[in-house]
Design a protein around this motif. Sequence first.
Motif, PDB file in Angstrom:
ATOM      1  N   GLU A   1       0.810  -1.045  -0.200  1.00 51.28           N
ATOM      2  CA  GLU A   1       0.072   0.173   0.112  1.00 51.28           C
ATOM      3  C   GLU A   1       0.916   1.110   0.132  1.00 51.28           C
ATOM      4  OE1 GLU A   1      -2.609  -0.231   3.368  1.00 51.28           O
ATOM      5  OE2 GLU A   1      -3.723  -1.947   2.420  1.00 51.28           O
ATOM      6  N   VAL A   2       0.096   2.368  -0.292  1.00 50.61           N
ATOM      7  CA  VAL A   2       1.121   3.609  -0.620  1.00 50.61           C
ATOM      8  C   VAL A   2       1.433   3.980   0.523  1.00 50.61           C
ATOM      9  CG1 VAL A   2       0.773   6.221  -1.269  1.00 50.61           C
ATOM     10  CG2 VAL A   2      -0.413   4.334  -2.754  1.00 50.61           C
ATOM     11  N   VAL A   3       2.880   4.678   0.666  1.00 54.52           N
ATOM     12  CA  VAL A   3       3.234   5.344   1.817  1.00 54.52           C
ATOM     13  C   VAL A   3       3.621   6.655   1.468  1.00 54.52           C
ATOM     14  CG1 VAL A   3       5.334   5.706   3.374  1.00 54.52           C
ATOM     15  CG2 VAL A   3       4.515   3.335   2.574  1.00 54.52           C
ATOM     16  N   TYR A   4       3.287   7.872   2.255  1.00 53.39           N
ATOM     17  CA  TYR A   4       3.508   9.186   1.886  1.00 53.39           C
ATOM     18  C   TYR A   4       4.533   9.834   2.854  1.00 53.39           C
ATOM     19  CZ  TYR A   4      -0.849   9.173  -0.637  1.00 53.39           C
ATOM     20  OH  TYR A   4      -1.995   8.895  -1.454  1.00 53.39           O
TER      21      TYR A   4
ATOM     22  N   GLU B   1      11.446  11.213  10.262  1.00 52.58           N
ATOM     23  CA  GLU B   1      11.978  10.801   8.981  1.00 52.58           C
ATOM     24  C   GLU B   1      12.321   9.384   8.994  1.00 52.58           C
ATOM     25  OE1 GLU B   1      14.104  14.695   6.973  1.00 52.58           O
ATOM     26  OE2 GLU B   1      15.221  13.616   8.595  1.00 52.58           O
ATOM     27  N   LYS B   2      12.943   9.029  10.161  1.00 52.54           N
ATOM     28  CA  LYS B   2      13.214   7.705  10.402  1.00 52.54           C
ATOM     29  C   LYS B   2      11.962   6.714  10.302  1.00 52.54           C
ATOM     30  CE  LYS B   2      15.770   4.478  13.394  1.00 52.54           C
ATOM     31  NZ  LYS B   2      14.699   3.323  13.665  1.00 52.54           N
ATOM     32  N   ARG B   3      10.894   7.071  10.915  1.00 55.49           N
ATOM     33  CA  ARG B   3       9.624   6.586  10.867  1.00 55.49           C
ATOM     34  C   ARG B   3       9.165   6.295   9.527  1.00 55.49           C
ATOM     35  NH1 ARG B   3       4.593   7.789  10.524  1.00 55.49           N
ATOM     36  NH2 ARG B   3       4.793   9.851  10.426  1.00 55.49           N
ATOM     37  N   ILE B   4       9.198   7.209   8.599  1.00 54.46           N
ATOM     38  CA  ILE B   4       8.823   7.088   7.190  1.00 54.46           C
ATOM     39  C   ILE B   4       9.834   6.004   6.522  1.00 54.46           C
ATOM     40  CG2 ILE B   4       8.696   8.203   4.825  1.00 54.46           C
ATOM     41  CD1 ILE B   4       6.640   9.064   7.009  1.00 54.46           C
ATOM     42  N   LEU B   5      11.142   6.009   6.544  1.00 48.91           N
ATOM     43  CA  LEU B   5      11.964   5.035   6.136  1.00 48.91           C
ATOM     44  C   LEU B   5      11.732   3.709   6.752  1.00 48.91           C
ATOM     45  CD1 LEU B   5      15.420   6.752   6.227  1.00 48.91           C
ATOM     46  CD2 LEU B   5      13.945   6.546   4.204  1.00 48.91           C
ATOM     47  N   ASP B   6      11.577   3.561   7.978  1.00 46.52           N
ATOM     48  CA  ASP B   6      11.044   2.264   8.716  1.00 46.52           C
ATOM     49  C   ASP B   6       9.870   1.709   8.216  1.00 46.52           C
ATOM     50  OD1 ASP B   6      13.182   2.399  10.354  1.00 46.52           O
ATOM     51  OD2 ASP B   6      12.282   3.042  12.181  1.00 46.52           O
TER      52      ASP B   6
END
Length: 343
Positions: A250-253, A304-309
């Motif tokens: 699913e899409v990640v933003y 930002e780390k949460r998005i990469l994770d």
Amino acid sequence: MEKYSQFRDRGSGIAPFFPIVSTPAGIYLPVHIFLFLFKLPFFVTVTTTYFLFLQWFPLGSLPKKAILWMILGIPGIWWIDLQIDGVKKGSLAKKHEGRVPQPSNVIASSFTSPIDSLYLAAIFDPIFTVSYPHTRQVQEISLFGAILRALLKPQENPSKGAKLTDLKTLLAEHPQRVIVVFPECTTTNGKGILPFSPSLLTTPPGTKIFPVNLRYSPPDVTTPVPGLYLSFIWNLLSKPTHCIRVRIAEVVYNTSKPTDPVSEKKDRYLTNFLDSLGEDSAMTSSTDTLTSLSDQPAEVNAEEKRILDKVGEALARLGRVKRVGLTVKDKAAFIDAWSKRKR
């Protein structure tokens, strides 16, 4: 293999850099030799004709995709097992809206084989990029460059004179194209997901990021060790068929806020420094400055780390593997050790 224990992930014991050993052919060896010799002339002819000549002609997207599918079909890559998060099998045609990458979207792909780029090009006709561990900038490359990249040594830093940009700029320059990012920065054998480059963090907030995982059966067409051109061609052409297992999450933003301006200035300095190297070849003594700068880890805040994770966990879940702590630097050390073993 005990001396390579430092190249296993400490938590899981996974070794993502070891080459996959092919199943012995046994009594079927003559069949494999026949298939290899039969397919090789067709594969070489079509591949060289496309990359030397046809790709430069204004053929349009569909004819180019047809030729790329021909290149995939000659080795027997015609079975694609596609699954999309949130879409049941058999209902893809009805419920695919917004669930597959479209122009102006970003694909965060696993990176295990030269076939990754060839398949993505045959489906999406994207712009390919190279990511590096210590910068948010990316380097735009051609399809052939992306294929070749899977067979070369990993690079921690951009080469001298490399033209670097970011995903936001690429999306603005190519609004009708999909952008492909390989956030792991180097190939693995498909058994683990490496730590990500921060390059994905330059994606605009409203842009869709699609984690895409590709796995192969048999898995010996992965190229975690560089330079194995002949063994890759043999494994590719000597088998009757290959299957690609494609999974789209699913899409990640990118909902994170911009990081510390000091980090952004560091990336901008790296870009300008590389440009100046390309313009003035006499600045060879400044390589030490570039190395000392890029050895510093890219600064990533908690958001930002949460998005990469989130993207990394999606890729790991799609591939039914785990995330590992080994880095591009660890792979470079592994390649050095592996090369000494073969001498």
